[in-house]
Design an enzyme around this catalytic site. Structure first.
Site, PDB file in Angstrom:
ATOM      1  N   ASP A  33       0.858  -1.191   0.000  1.00 19.49           N
ATOM      2  CA  ASP A  33       0.000   0.000   0.000  1.00 19.49           C
ATOM      3  C   ASP A  33       0.892   1.237   0.000  1.00 19.49           C
ATOM      4  OD1 ASP A  33      -3.217   0.565   0.983  1.00 19.49           O
ATOM      5  OD2 ASP A  33      -1.777   2.230   1.112  1.00 19.49           O
ATOM      6  N   ILE A  34       0.502   2.213  -0.816  1.00 20.06           N
ATOM      7  CA  ILE A  34       1.331   3.420  -0.970  1.00 20.06           C
ATOM      8  C   ILE A  34       1.292   4.304   0.289  1.00 20.06           C
ATOM      9  CG2 ILE A  34      -0.387   4.991  -1.993  1.00 20.06           C
ATOM     10  CD1 ILE A  34       1.757   5.575  -4.168  1.00 20.06           C
ATOM     11  N   ASN A  91     -12.906  -3.094   2.245  1.00 23.95           N
ATOM     12  CA  ASN A  91     -13.940  -2.065   2.285  1.00 23.95           C
ATOM     13  C   ASN A  91     -14.873  -2.244   1.092  1.00 23.95           C
ATOM     14  OD1 ASN A  91     -13.022  -0.692   4.609  1.00 23.95           O
ATOM     15  ND2 ASN A  91     -11.379   0.228   3.396  1.00 23.95           N
ATOM     16  N   HIS A 104     -10.063  -5.235  -3.275  1.00 25.66           N
ATOM     17  CA  HIS A 104      -8.743  -5.416  -2.666  1.00 25.66           C
ATOM     18  C   HIS A 104      -8.919  -5.800  -1.214  1.00 25.66           C
ATOM     19  CE1 HIS A 104      -9.904  -1.162  -2.553  1.00 25.66           C
ATOM     20  NE2 HIS A 104      -9.307  -1.076  -1.381  1.00 25.66           N
ATOM     21  N   MET A 105      -8.037  -6.665  -0.764  1.00 23.32           N
ATOM     22  CA  MET A 105      -7.937  -7.015   0.640  1.00 23.32           C
ATOM     23  C   MET A 105      -6.718  -6.292   1.199  1.00 23.32           C
ATOM     24  SD  MET A 105     -10.245  -9.050   1.749  1.00 23.32           S
ATOM     25  CE  MET A 105     -11.507 -10.134   1.123  1.00 23.32           C
TER      26      MET A 105
HETATM   27  P1  AMP Z   1      -9.784   1.549   0.182  1.00 26.83           P
HETATM   28  O1  AMP Z   1     -10.105   2.782   0.944  1.00 26.83           O
HETATM   29  O2  AMP Z   1     -10.140   0.278   0.912  1.00 26.83           O
HETATM   30  O3  AMP Z   1     -10.349   1.602  -1.213  1.00 26.83           O
HETATM   31  O4  AMP Z   1      -8.203   1.485   0.066  1.00 26.83           O
HETATM   32  C1  AMP Z   1      -7.489   1.932  -1.038  1.00 26.83           C
HETATM   33  C2  AMP Z   1      -6.031   1.822  -0.685  1.00 26.83           C
HETATM   34  O5  AMP Z   1      -5.277   1.944  -1.872  1.00 26.83           O
HETATM   35  C3  AMP Z   1      -5.518   2.914   0.278  1.00 26.83           C
HETATM   36  O6  AMP Z   1      -5.000   2.277   1.439  1.00 26.83           O
HETATM   37  C4  AMP Z   1      -4.437   3.621  -0.535  1.00 26.83           C
HETATM   38  O7  AMP Z   1      -3.345   4.012   0.260  1.00 26.83           O
HETATM   39  C5  AMP Z   1      -4.059   2.574  -1.560  1.00 26.83           C
HETATM   40  N1  AMP Z   1      -3.498   3.070  -2.804  1.00 26.83           N
HETATM   41  C6  AMP Z   1      -3.990   4.056  -3.598  1.00 26.83           C
HETATM   42  N2  AMP Z   1      -3.217   4.215  -4.683  1.00 26.83           N
HETATM   43  C7  AMP Z   1      -2.211   3.311  -4.585  1.00 26.83           C
HETATM   44  C8  AMP Z   1      -1.099   2.973  -5.398  1.00 26.83           C
HETATM   45  N3  AMP Z   1      -0.842   3.622  -6.551  1.00 26.83           N
HETATM   46  N4  AMP Z   1      -0.272   1.987  -4.977  1.00 26.83           N
HETATM   47  C9  AMP Z   1      -0.519   1.331  -3.826  1.00 26.83           C
HETATM   48  N5  AMP Z   1      -1.553   1.594  -3.019  1.00 26.83           N
HETATM   49  C10 AMP Z   1      -2.401   2.579  -3.384  1.00 26.83           C
END
Ligand code: AMP
Length: 121
Positions: A33-34, A91, A104-105
């Site tokens: 996760d970024i 989520n 995504h998990m």
């Molecule tokens: P959600 O709120 O469950 O949809 O989580 C989305 C997740 O994606 C968040 O924890 C972000 O930090 C992560 N995210 C968004 N863009 C990227 C990316 N380019 N690379 C890795 N993680 C990301």
């Protein structure tokens, strides 16, 4: 909700933007996760176009579901958090604050991860 092929994880799957890959097989990709919320914070996604868990449960093949289930514990093993424990969260929809409309998990570990959810206000 219809699948948006321009969501950020679809772009990662197409190789249009980079990720820090942890694991991959025919049906899944796992990457860091970024904005990590724990010392280990990995996202496990199916390669198929599924908006969320409900979409995946309704429409994914048995092979995809099998691969996705296996990938979650495999990345925990690969990241060394199996012994100490970890949390798996997905989520789904607006009330959960799902930001990215591709299933995504979140796999979170490496330290105690706190209460399961914020208490009700
Ligand atoms: P959600 O709120 O469950 O949809 O989580 C989305 C997740 O994606 C968040 O924890 C972000 O930090 C992560 N995210 C968004 N863009 C990227 C990316 N380019 N690379 C890795 N993680 C990301």
């Amino acid at each position: 909700m219809a699948y948006d092929p321009n969501n950020i994880f679809a772009k990662i799957l197409r190789g249009e933007i980079p990720c820090q890959k942890i694991d991959e097989d025919d049906h899944t990709l796992s990457f860091a996760d970024i904005h990590p919320q724990a010392p280990v914070h990995i996202l496990v996604i199916p390669k198929g176009a599924y908006v969320d868990w409900a979409d995946f449960a309704a429409n994914a093949s048995a092979e995809e579901i099998h691969a996705f289930t296996k990938a979650i514990s495999r990345v925990a093993e690969l990241s060394g958090i199996s012994e100490t424990g970890y949390r798996v969260i997905s989520n789904i929809g607006a009330n959960s604050h799902q930001e990215v409309p591709h299933l995504h998990m979140h796999v979170l570990g490496g330290a105690p991860v706190g209460p399961l959810v914020m208490t009700m206000a």
